[in-house]
Scaffold this motif. Structure first.
Motif, short mmCIF file in Angstrom:
data_model
loop_
_atom_site.label_atom_id
_atom_site.label_comp_id
_atom_site.label_asym_id
_atom_site.label_seq_id
_atom_site.Cartn_x
_atom_site.Cartn_y
_atom_site.Cartn_z
N SER A 9 0.83 -1.21 0.00
CA SER A 9 0.00 0.00 0.00
C SER A 9 0.86 1.26 0.00
N VAL A 10 1.90 1.27 0.81
CA VAL A 10 2.78 2.44 0.88
C VAL A 10 3.52 2.64 -0.44
N ILE A 11 4.04 1.57 -1.00
CA ILE A 11 4.76 1.66 -2.28
C ILE A 11 3.82 2.13 -3.38
N LEU A 12 2.61 1.58 -3.41
CA LEU A 12 1.63 1.97 -4.42
C LEU A 12 1.23 3.43 -4.26
N LEU A 13 1.06 3.89 -3.03
CA LEU A 13 0.72 5.28 -2.79
C LEU A 13 1.83 6.22 -3.24
N LEU A 14 3.06 5.88 -2.94
CA LEU A 14 4.19 6.72 -3.34
C LEU A 14 4.35 6.77 -4.86
N LEU A 17 1.46 8.87 -6.29
CA LEU A 17 1.71 10.30 -6.09
C LEU A 17 2.77 10.81 -7.05
N PHE A 18 3.82 10.03 -7.24
CA PHE A 18 4.87 10.45 -8.16
C PHE A 18 4.35 10.56 -9.59
N ILE A 19 3.54 9.58 -10.01
CA ILE A 19 3.00 9.60 -11.37
C ILE A 19 2.12 10.82 -11.60
N PHE A 20 1.31 11.17 -10.61
CA PHE A 20 0.37 12.27 -10.79
C PHE A 20 1.00 13.64 -10.56
N ILE A 21 2.05 13.73 -9.74
CA ILE A 21 2.64 15.03 -9.41
C ILE A 21 3.84 15.37 -10.29
N ALA A 22 4.61 14.38 -10.70
CA ALA A 22 5.83 14.62 -11.48
C ALA A 22 5.59 15.44 -12.74
N PRO A 23 4.56 15.16 -13.54
CA PRO A 23 4.36 15.98 -14.74
C PRO A 23 4.05 17.44 -14.45
N MET A 24 3.47 17.72 -13.30
CA MET A 24 3.12 19.10 -12.98
C MET A 24 4.34 19.92 -12.56
N ILE A 25 5.34 19.25 -12.02
CA ILE A 25 6.53 19.95 -11.55
C ILE A 25 7.46 20.31 -12.70
N GLN A 26 7.54 19.45 -13.69
CA GLN A 26 8.47 19.63 -14.80
C GLN A 26 8.04 20.81 -15.68
N LEU A 82 -5.73 -0.22 -10.35
CA LEU A 82 -6.43 -0.15 -11.63
C LEU A 82 -6.31 1.24 -12.25
N ILE A 83 -6.52 2.27 -11.47
CA ILE A 83 -6.45 3.64 -11.99
C ILE A 83 -5.02 3.98 -12.41
N SER A 84 -4.03 3.54 -11.64
CA SER A 84 -2.63 3.80 -12.03
C SER A 84 -2.28 3.12 -13.35
N ILE A 85 -2.75 1.89 -13.53
CA ILE A 85 -2.48 1.17 -14.77
C ILE A 85 -3.19 1.84 -15.95
N ILE A 86 -4.44 2.26 -15.74
CA ILE A 86 -5.18 2.95 -16.80
C ILE A 86 -4.50 4.26 -17.17
N TYR A 87 -4.04 5.00 -16.17
CA TYR A 87 -3.34 6.26 -16.44
C TYR A 87 -2.05 6.00 -17.22
N LEU A 88 -1.31 4.97 -16.83
CA LEU A 88 -0.05 4.65 -17.51
C LEU A 88 -0.30 4.29 -18.97
N PHE A 89 -1.28 3.43 -19.23
CA PHE A 89 -1.57 3.04 -20.61
C PHE A 89 -2.09 4.21 -21.44
N SER A 90 -2.95 5.03 -20.85
CA SER A 90 -3.45 6.18 -21.61
C SER A 90 -2.33 7.18 -21.89
N LEU A 91 -1.40 7.32 -20.95
CA LEU A 91 -0.26 8.20 -21.17
C LEU A 91 0.61 7.68 -22.31
N ILE A 92 0.84 6.38 -22.34
CA ILE A 92 1.64 5.78 -23.42
C ILE A 92 0.94 5.97 -24.76
N ILE A 93 -0.37 5.73 -24.79
CA ILE A 93 -1.12 5.87 -26.03
C ILE A 93 -1.10 7.32 -26.54
N TYR A 94 -1.34 8.27 -25.64
CA TYR A 94 -1.34 9.67 -26.07
C TYR A 94 0.05 10.17 -26.45
#
Length: 100
Positions: A9-14, A17-26, A82-94
């Motif tokens: 749970s902790v690893i998944l949460l971190l 958070l990194f997946i959703f916040i990292a693009p906003m910082i760059q 599930l949401i992390s996997i969906i976000y990852l695949f949609s990011l790859i597709i886009y």
């Protein structure tokens, strides 16, 4: 609770958070931001869809008066996975579609 579940749970949460916040910082060009926003909006639509289906299922079981339905709903860990996997695949597709 099991130590493995807590660690997962902790690893998944971190990671989430990194997946959703990292693009906003760059800092980057508009195309990159557009790709990230498209992927985030698609993942958000999936979240809303899943939650609407869960509410509809709960209402259906209440109308049917099933005594066996306890209202457990979706497991939070599985939902985040599930949401992390969906976000990852949609990011790859886009990224492939709009060329990043």
């Amino acid at each position: 609770m099991d130590v493995v579940k807590i660690g997962y749970s902790v690893i998944l949460l971190l990671i989430g958070l990194f997946i959703f916040i990292a693009p906003m910082i760059q800092k980057g060009d508009e195309r990159k931001k557009f790709i990230y926003s498209k992927a985030q909006s698609y993942a958000f639509m999936v979240v809303i869809g899943i939650l609407v289906l869960e509410v509809a299922q709960a209402i259906f079981y209440m109308i049917q008066e099933k005594n066996s339905y306890k209202g457990f709903g979706v497991s939070p860990i599985m939902f985040l996975t599930l949401i992390s996997i969906i976000y990852l695949f949609s990011l790859i597709i886009y990224r492939k579609k709009y060329g990043d």
